[in-house]
Scaffold this motif. Structure first.
Motif, PDB file in Angstrom:
ATOM      1  N   ASP A 256      -3.670  -0.882   3.828  1.00  0.00           N
ATOM      2  CA  ASP A 256      -2.983  -0.647   2.558  1.00  0.00           C
ATOM      3  C   ASP A 256      -2.639   0.828   2.383  1.00  0.00           C
ATOM      4  N   ASN A 257      -2.656   1.570   3.495  1.00  0.00           N
ATOM      5  CA  ASN A 257      -2.411   3.018   3.471  1.00  0.00           C
ATOM      6  C   ASN A 257      -3.361   3.717   2.509  1.00  0.00           C
ATOM      7  N   ASP A 258      -4.587   3.194   2.441  1.00  0.00           N
ATOM      8  CA  ASP A 258      -5.582   3.758   1.545  1.00  0.00           C
ATOM      9  C   ASP A 258      -6.655   4.477   2.360  1.00  0.00           C
TER      10      ASP A 258
ATOM     11  N   GLN B 299       1.576   7.554   4.596  1.00  0.00           N
ATOM     12  CA  GLN B 299       2.334   6.518   3.904  1.00  0.00           C
ATOM     13  C   GLN B 299       3.524   6.118   4.776  1.00  0.00           C
ATOM     14  N   ASN B 300       4.364   5.253   4.251  1.00  0.00           N
ATOM     15  CA  ASN B 300       5.612   4.908   4.923  1.00  0.00           C
ATOM     16  C   ASN B 300       6.700   5.849   4.423  1.00  0.00           C
TER      17      ASN B 300
ATOM     18  N   GLY C  80       3.023   4.357   7.925  1.00  0.00           N
ATOM     19  CA  GLY C  80       1.788   3.870   7.331  1.00  0.00           C
ATOM     20  C   GLY C  80       0.601   3.992   8.265  1.00  0.00           C
TER      21      GLY C  80
ATOM     22  N   SER D 147      -3.530  13.242  -2.854  1.00  0.00           N
ATOM     23  CA  SER D 147      -2.442  12.372  -3.297  1.00  0.00           C
ATOM     24  C   SER D 147      -1.546  13.073  -4.310  1.00  0.00           C
TER      25      SER D 147
ATOM     26  N   TRP E 188       6.380  12.267  -0.603  1.00  0.00           N
ATOM     27  CA  TRP E 188       7.052  11.488   0.439  1.00  0.00           C
ATOM     28  C   TRP E 188       8.439  11.086  -0.050  1.00  0.00           C
TER      29      TRP E 188
END
Length: 408
Positions: free
Chosen positions: A218-220, A325-326, A360, A393, A398
């Motif tokens: 989940d890109n976490d 992330q993406n 990701g 974050s 991004w």
């Protein structure tokens, strides 16, 4: 001049083999991936390869170099190198982990075959050789099940199958090669890391995951926090890790990284173990928390050098890995003196640059940003890990890869 052959799938900043061996009379002969070659370029014997994990010229070159320099030992700390290093030792009659041991720590089915019926509970499992095997396993054990490659690290390729629709989607996708299917185990995941030298466990400590090792999906972020000896799970996990090492063909010198669950009904269940140091920022965290560099001490043990670990002095510290992330990375947080980076950060590692395109999270051990964080207590460290993750974050930007700004 004495030599050790090193499969070096890590940057020099993380594993400065020449600095570790300075004054020992042993020179490292480096075989590495192209992306890490520049960091080792000051050394006399460096050979770099594209597609390092699968390029079989790595093996051919390693054999030539091992013979040319009459190496006394072979060292490999990356999962991709465990078997190739073991095969080379066996071929040349060198001490250390040989192939049968490497496969027991690398192939999850061979691993569980060794442990089945032993003192540590393992989930139901089966080697997955066709769709029929998956269907039969689900019919016997029900959903959910986990399907994963038998020899990947960092949860790469692992899939949790919760119902028939998800199984159909998995079966419709391209065949992934040698895999296993096992019963899903709920609960908190822990890991136990340590070092075996001279056939004895000389360091061992359990840790818990904050989030879990599938968070990258989940890109976490995922984080690791040492347990205190007072934690109810501490002794259980140490005992389980020692029992697993006793059941497996454990080499006389190795680091290890084992994972276990403790279920909601308080069962301790084995997940897997690797004969290497943990990925991500685990080695850095151990160095800050205990004053022990597991990779360095493992190298010394392989080379027959005396250990330098002494008596560990514990100070609370945790590790944080944040996946990309993406999209295209437009901004990273400012670092260094005078910035707003939280003062609890003891070490930081960035693996990407502004302007780079990412897709990701790929696996749990790979990250965009890694941090070692400290605090006065374990509770402080846990809170600081959350704080650093939020800070990162809030200060990272991004943009979509297909936006008008173009792609990296």
């Amino acid at each position: 001049m004495r030599h050790v052959l090193v499969f070096a799938k890590t940057p020099h900043s993380k594993t400065p083999y020449d600095q570790w061996l300075a004054g020992s009379g042993i020179t490292p002969v480096i075989v590495t991936a192209t992306e890490y070659a520049a960091g080792y370029s000051h050394l006399p014997h460096v050979h770099a390869f594209d597609a390092y994990d699968t390029n079989q010229l790595v093996e051919k070159t390693a054999l030539r170099l091992a013979r040319e320099f009459a190496v006394e030992a072979v060292f490999a700390r990356a999962e991709a190198d465990v078997v190739r290093a073991a095969q080379l030792r066996e071929l040349l009659g060198l001490p250390g982990q040989h192939t049968a041991s490497a496969l027991a720590f690398r192939d999850k089915v061979v691993m569980k075959d060794h442990l089945a019926g032993g003192p540590v509970e393992i989930p139901a499992y089966r080697r997955l050789d066709s769709a029929y095997t998956a269907l039969g396993f689900v019919a016997e054990h029900g959903y959910p099940v986990v399907i994963k490659p038998v020899s990947e690290s960092g949860s790469l390729g692992a899939a949790i199958i919760r119902d028939e629709a998800e199984l159909d989607a998995y079966l419709a996708s391209p065949w992934r090669g040698s895999s296993e299917v096992e019963a899903f185990v709920p609960g908190q995941m822990y890991h136990v890391d340590g070092l075996v030298a001279g056939g004895e466990v000389v360091f061992v400590h359990p840790f818990r995951y904050l989030h879990d090792c599938l968070s990258f999906r989940d890109n976490d972020w995922v984080a690791n926090l040492p347990l205190t000896p007072q934690d109810p799970a501490y002794d259980r996990l140490v005992k389980a890790a020692r029992a697993v090492l006793a059941e497996l063909p454990t080499p006389p010198q190795t680091a290890f990284h084992a994972e276990f669950w403790i279920t909601p009904d308080d069962r301790l269940v084995f997940c897997e173990i690797a004969s290497r140091t943990g990925g991500g920022m685990i080695s850095s965290m151990v160095r800050h928390a205990f004053g022990i560099d597991l990779d360095k001490e493992w190298l010394y043990a392989e080379c027959g050098l005396p250990p330098t670990l002494g008596t560990p002095a514990y100070r609370p510290a945790g590790a944080l890995c944040i996946p990309p992330q993406n999209g295209v990375l437009e901004q990273l947080p400012a670092a260094g003196a005078g910035t707003d980076r939280p003062g609890c950060v003891r070490e930081a590692m960035l693996t990407g640059t502004v302007g780079q395109e990412f897709h990701g999270g790929v696996k749990s051990g790979l990250f965009l940003a890694g941090y070692v964080v400290d605090g006065d207590t374990e509770e402080d460290v846990a809170a600081n890990l959350e704080r650093v993750a939020r800070w990162f974050s809030d200060n990272t930007r991004w943009r979509p890869a297909d936006s008008s700004g173009g792609t990296a």
